[in-house]
Write a protein that holds these residues in place. Sequence first.
Motif, short mmCIF file in Angstrom:
data_model
loop_
_atom_site.label_atom_id
_atom_site.label_comp_id
_atom_site.label_asym_id
_atom_site.label_seq_id
_atom_site.Cartn_x
_atom_site.Cartn_y
_atom_site.Cartn_z
N VAL A 190 4.90 -3.48 19.32
CA VAL A 190 5.22 -4.86 18.92
C VAL A 190 6.70 -4.98 18.58
O VAL A 190 7.36 -5.96 18.94
CB VAL A 190 4.35 -5.29 17.71
N ARG A 191 7.23 -3.96 17.90
CA ARG A 191 8.64 -4.00 17.49
C ARG A 191 9.58 -3.87 18.68
O ARG A 191 10.70 -4.38 18.64
CB ARG A 191 8.93 -2.86 16.51
N ALA A 192 9.18 -3.14 19.70
CA ALA A 192 10.06 -2.87 20.84
C ALA A 192 9.30 -3.15 22.13
O ALA A 192 8.87 -2.23 22.83
CB ALA A 192 10.53 -1.41 20.79
N PRO A 193 9.11 -4.43 22.45
CA PRO A 193 8.22 -4.77 23.57
C PRO A 193 8.87 -4.73 24.96
O PRO A 193 8.16 -4.71 25.96
CB PRO A 193 7.81 -6.21 23.24
N THR A 201 11.52 -8.95 29.55
CA THR A 201 10.15 -9.09 29.08
C THR A 201 9.20 -8.96 30.27
O THR A 201 9.63 -9.01 31.43
CB THR A 201 9.94 -10.48 28.45
N MET A 202 7.92 -8.86 29.98
CA MET A 202 6.93 -8.84 31.06
C MET A 202 7.01 -10.12 31.89
O MET A 202 6.88 -10.08 33.11
CB MET A 202 5.51 -8.68 30.48
N GLU A 203 7.23 -11.25 31.22
CA GLU A 203 7.29 -12.52 31.93
C GLU A 203 8.48 -12.55 32.89
O GLU A 203 8.38 -13.03 34.03
CB GLU A 203 7.39 -13.69 30.94
N GLN A 204 9.63 -12.04 32.44
CA GLN A 204 10.81 -12.01 33.31
C GLN A 204 10.59 -11.11 34.52
O GLN A 204 11.00 -11.43 35.63
CB GLN A 204 12.04 -11.54 32.52
N ILE A 205 9.92 -9.98 34.31
CA ILE A 205 9.64 -9.08 35.44
C ILE A 205 8.67 -9.75 36.41
O ILE A 205 8.86 -9.71 37.63
CB ILE A 205 9.06 -7.74 34.93
#
Length: 227
Positions: A190-193, A201-205
């Motif tokens: 959570v601290r380093a997602p 982020t996952m969304e950007q990938i």
Amino acid sequence: MALDEYRSKRDFSDTREPRPEVKSSAAGNLFVIHKHAARTLHYDLRLEMDGVLKSWAVPKGPSLDPDKKRLAVQVEDHPLDYADFEGAIPDGRYGAGTVMVWDRGRWFPESDGGAPEGEGGGRIAEGAADPAASCRAGKLRFRLEGEKLHGGWVLVRLRNRPGDRDGKNWLLIKERDGEAGGGAEGDITVRAPNSVKSGWTMEQIADERGGALGDARGTGDEDERRD
Ligand code: MN
């Protein structure tokens, strides 16, 4: 043969995932943890060993708290080139979903530190680690030098119980050392997602934002007739 299971699950004309080539890195001891949003989100721990990446899917991800033992299901060996893979696996394909390089670095096998021999009092023999033998024996102790994860860890295979995948269930546990944590500082996932490769982020990938699937694309033999 090595990587046969990896090969059999994929169509390499239809995925940007690396081809099943057995080879070692210059360092010989890479590790990577992929964050993988497939049917369910999980973390894939991969340790370079004998020319492949030994792999375990960790549904809850690693915990720095030694009291939190995390299920780690051994999955098929992956090729070394997978260590750098970040991108999207298209719908309908094996493992479909977004793959992030969540952490990476070097790993170092350590002796299993079992019963101390003689009067040494818990001294760990140097140079005694044989990771392939440790894997077969079901207990692998190692140290990580990653960007997020550090210090000692252990993978311990669980005894089979009815319904278990045959010998595939292990536990991933943080050793008690200066890199252990827990409680107040919260869950490392959570601290380093975000990605240690792209910062994304996952969304950007998933969106390929920034125009960079980077080296996950560009195998050189894809169809050029893109619009
Ligand atoms: Mn996975």
